[in-house]
Scaffold this motif. Structure first.
Motif, PDB file in Angstrom:
ATOM      1  N   TYR A  39      12.947  10.413  -2.799  1.00 40.84           N
ATOM      2  CA  TYR A  39      14.357  10.589  -3.117  1.00 40.84           C
ATOM      3  C   TYR A  39      14.573  11.244  -4.476  1.00 40.84           C
ATOM      4  O   TYR A  39      15.698  11.468  -4.887  1.00 40.84           O
ATOM      5  CB  TYR A  39      15.098   9.250  -3.051  1.00 40.84           C
ATOM      6  CG  TYR A  39      15.178   8.724  -1.638  1.00 40.84           C
ATOM      7  CD1 TYR A  39      16.127   9.211  -0.754  1.00 40.84           C
ATOM      8  CD2 TYR A  39      14.265   7.787  -1.173  1.00 40.84           C
ATOM      9  CE1 TYR A  39      16.191   8.754   0.552  1.00 40.84           C
ATOM     10  CE2 TYR A  39      14.323   7.327   0.131  1.00 40.84           C
ATOM     11  CZ  TYR A  39      15.284   7.811   0.984  1.00 40.84           C
ATOM     12  OH  TYR A  39      15.334   7.358   2.277  1.00 40.84           O
ATOM     13  N   PHE A  40      13.506  11.536  -5.207  1.00 40.68           N
ATOM     14  CA  PHE A  40      13.605  12.203  -6.496  1.00 40.68           C
ATOM     15  C   PHE A  40      13.275  13.673  -6.316  1.00 40.68           C
ATOM     16  O   PHE A  40      12.134  14.033  -6.003  1.00 40.68           O
ATOM     17  CB  PHE A  40      12.647  11.571  -7.525  1.00 40.68           C
ATOM     18  CG  PHE A  40      13.050  10.185  -7.945  1.00 40.68           C
ATOM     19  CD1 PHE A  40      14.042   9.996  -8.897  1.00 40.68           C
ATOM     20  CD2 PHE A  40      12.446   9.071  -7.386  1.00 40.68           C
ATOM     21  CE1 PHE A  40      14.416   8.723  -9.291  1.00 40.68           C
ATOM     22  CE2 PHE A  40      12.807   7.789  -7.779  1.00 40.68           C
ATOM     23  CZ  PHE A  40      13.801   7.617  -8.728  1.00 40.68           C
ATOM     24  N   GLU A  41      14.272  14.543  -6.519  1.00 37.62           N
ATOM     25  CA  GLU A  41      14.056  15.983  -6.342  1.00 37.62           C
ATOM     26  C   GLU A  41      12.993  16.520  -7.280  1.00 37.62           C
ATOM     27  O   GLU A  41      12.281  17.457  -6.941  1.00 37.62           O
ATOM     28  CB  GLU A  41      15.369  16.747  -6.533  1.00 37.62           C
ATOM     29  CG  GLU A  41      16.319  16.575  -5.373  1.00 37.62           C
ATOM     30  CD  GLU A  41      17.567  17.430  -5.520  1.00 37.62           C
ATOM     31  OE1 GLU A  41      17.529  18.423  -6.263  1.00 37.62           O
ATOM     32  OE2 GLU A  41      18.560  17.102  -4.878  1.00 37.62           O
ATOM     33  N   SER A  42      12.850  15.932  -8.461  1.00 45.13           N
ATOM     34  CA  SER A  42      11.825  16.403  -9.391  1.00 45.13           C
ATOM     35  C   SER A  42      10.427  16.199  -8.811  1.00 45.13           C
ATOM     36  O   SER A  42       9.488  16.905  -9.173  1.00 45.13           O
ATOM     37  CB  SER A  42      11.941  15.688 -10.738  1.00 45.13           C
ATOM     38  OG  SER A  42      11.793  14.299 -10.575  1.00 45.13           O
ATOM     39  N   ASP A  91       3.034  19.875  -6.468  1.00 47.63           N
ATOM     40  CA  ASP A  91       2.048  18.799  -6.372  1.00 47.63           C
ATOM     41  C   ASP A  91       2.440  17.729  -5.355  1.00 47.63           C
ATOM     42  O   ASP A  91       1.623  16.887  -4.989  1.00 47.63           O
ATOM     43  CB  ASP A  91       1.866  18.131  -7.740  1.00 47.63           C
ATOM     44  CG  ASP A  91       1.258  19.065  -8.765  1.00 47.63           C
ATOM     45  OD1 ASP A  91       0.463  19.953  -8.362  1.00 47.63           O
ATOM     46  OD2 ASP A  91       1.571  18.917  -9.959  1.00 47.63           O
ATOM     47  N   CYS A  92       3.684  17.754  -4.888  1.00 45.66           N
ATOM     48  CA  CYS A  92       4.169  16.711  -3.984  1.00 45.66           C
ATOM     49  C   CYS A  92       3.327  16.627  -2.713  1.00 45.66           C
ATOM     50  O   CYS A  92       2.845  15.561  -2.358  1.00 45.66           O
ATOM     51  CB  CYS A  92       5.634  16.924  -3.634  1.00 45.66           C
ATOM     52  SG  CYS A  92       6.324  15.626  -2.572  1.00 45.66           S
ATOM     53  N   ALA A  93       3.139  17.727  -2.030  1.00 43.06           N
ATOM     54  CA  ALA A  93       2.383  17.708  -0.768  1.00 43.06           C
ATOM     55  C   ALA A  93       0.943  17.270  -0.986  1.00 43.06           C
ATOM     56  O   ALA A  93       0.345  16.623  -0.127  1.00 43.06           O
ATOM     57  CB  ALA A  93       2.421  19.077  -0.107  1.00 43.06           C
ATOM     58  N   ALA A  94       0.385  17.585  -2.142  1.00 46.48           N
ATOM     59  CA  ALA A  94      -1.003  17.206  -2.420  1.00 46.48           C
ATOM     60  C   ALA A  94      -1.134  15.733  -2.795  1.00 46.48           C
ATOM     61  O   ALA A  94      -2.194  15.142  -2.606  1.00 46.48           O
ATOM     62  CB  ALA A  94      -1.562  18.070  -3.545  1.00 46.48           C
ATOM     63  N   ASN A  95      -0.068  15.152  -3.314  1.00 43.91           N
ATOM     64  CA  ASN A  95      -0.167  13.799  -3.845  1.00 43.91           C
ATOM     65  C   ASN A  95       0.606  12.738  -3.076  1.00 43.91           C
ATOM     66  O   ASN A  95       0.354  11.553  -3.260  1.00 43.91           O
ATOM     67  CB  ASN A  95       0.271  13.794  -5.312  1.00 43.91           C
ATOM     68  CG  ASN A  95      -0.700  14.566  -6.165  1.00 43.91           C
ATOM     69  OD1 ASN A  95      -1.884  14.283  -6.180  1.00 43.91           O
ATOM     70  ND2 ASN A  95      -0.209  15.574  -6.864  1.00 43.91           N
ATOM     71  N   VAL A  96       1.561  13.112  -2.270  1.00 39.11           N
ATOM     72  CA  VAL A  96       2.251  12.159  -1.405  1.00 39.11           C
ATOM     73  C   VAL A  96       1.556  12.284  -0.049  1.00 39.11           C
ATOM     74  O   VAL A  96       1.834  13.188   0.725  1.00 39.11           O
ATOM     75  CB  VAL A  96       3.766  12.447  -1.310  1.00 39.11           C
ATOM     76  CG1 VAL A  96       4.442  11.463  -0.359  1.00 39.11           C
ATOM     77  CG2 VAL A  96       4.401  12.381  -2.690  1.00 39.11           C
TER      78      VAL A  96
END
Length: 187
Positions: free
Chosen positions: A21-24, A30-35
Motif C-alpha cells: 500500500y506504499f507507493e514508494s 526493487d519491489c518485484a525482486a524483494n516482495v
C-alpha cells in the motif's frame, strides 16, 4: 482476480501485506525482486549474507487461522495456524542471522474496535487485546510486558531500529516503540 477473497488455489490476501500500500515501495524497481513468495525464505536463511534485514511474513488466509474451514477444504482455524507455525518457525530460529541479531514477532490482527485509544491513534490500541510473541537473542525467555503496544508500535520499532522516519500512525504522539520492556537481555 481479487486478492481479498480466498480461492481454493490462491488464499493470499493483499490486505495482510501493508507494504503493497506504499507507493514508494511499489514504484521501486526493487519491489518485484524483494516482495516475494514465502518459499524463497528457506534459501535466504542459509547464511547471514543472504538473509534479508527485514522479512515480513504473513501466512495465507488458511494458515493464519482466519478461515475455518479453508477455501481448499483444510480444517483452518487455530489448528492449521499452529501447524504452520510448528513447520516454519524453527527454520527462522535456527538460522545464523537470527542467532546473530534477529527478532521474530508473531502477532495477530483480528479486531472489530473502531475507536480512538489512549494514544489518540485512529483505530485505538489495535482493537483490543491480542497476543504477540517477540523472540530475539536480546529478549529473555518468559518476558511479559504490561505496556499497551499495538501494530503501530511494531512498525515504529522496526523503523527506529532501521533509522527510518516513522510512517503514518507509527509517528502519532504516544505510540510506544519496543524498549527495555521487550529487549532486556544484553549480549
Amino acid at each position: 482476480m481479487t486478492t481479498s477473497t480466498p480461492g481454493p488455489t490462491d488464499q493470499y490476501a493483499t490486505r495482510h501485506n501493508p507494504f503493497v500500500y506504499f507507493e514508494s515501495i511499489t514504484r521501486s524497481p526493487d519491489c518485484a525482486a524483494n516482495v516475494v513468495n514465502f518459499d524463497r525464505l528457506a534459501g535466504d536463511l542459509e547464511s547471514v549474507a543472504t538473509t534479508p534485514n527485514l522479512a515480513y511474513i504473513t501466512p495465507n488466509l488458511c494458515n493464519d487461522g482466519h478461515d475455518s474451514p479453508c477455501a481448499d477444504g483444510q480444517p483452518g482455524g487455530l489448528e492449521t495456524s499452529d501447524g504452520w507455525l510448528r513447520r516454519n518457525v524453527p527454520a527462522v530460529l535456527d538460522s545464523s542471522a537470527f542467532k546473530q541479531d534477529g527478532m521474530l514477532v508473531i502477532t495477530f490482527d483480528e479486531s472489530e474496535a473502531k475507536t480512538t485509544g489512549p494514544s489518540g491513534v485512529a483505530g485505538g490500541t489495535g482493537g483490543g487485546r491480542i497476543g504477540a510473541l517477540v523472540l530475539s537473542p536480546f529478549t529473555r525467555a518468559g518476558t511479559a510486558s504490561a505496556v499497551a503496544d499495538n501494530h503501530f508500535s511494531l512498525l515504529a520499532s522496526i523503523e527506529d531500529m532501521s533509522s527510518l522516519p516513522r510512517l503514518g500512525y507509527a509517528g502519532a504522539p504516544g505510540v510506544h516503540a519496543f524498549g527495555s520492556d521487550v529487549f532486556n537481555l544484553r549480549r
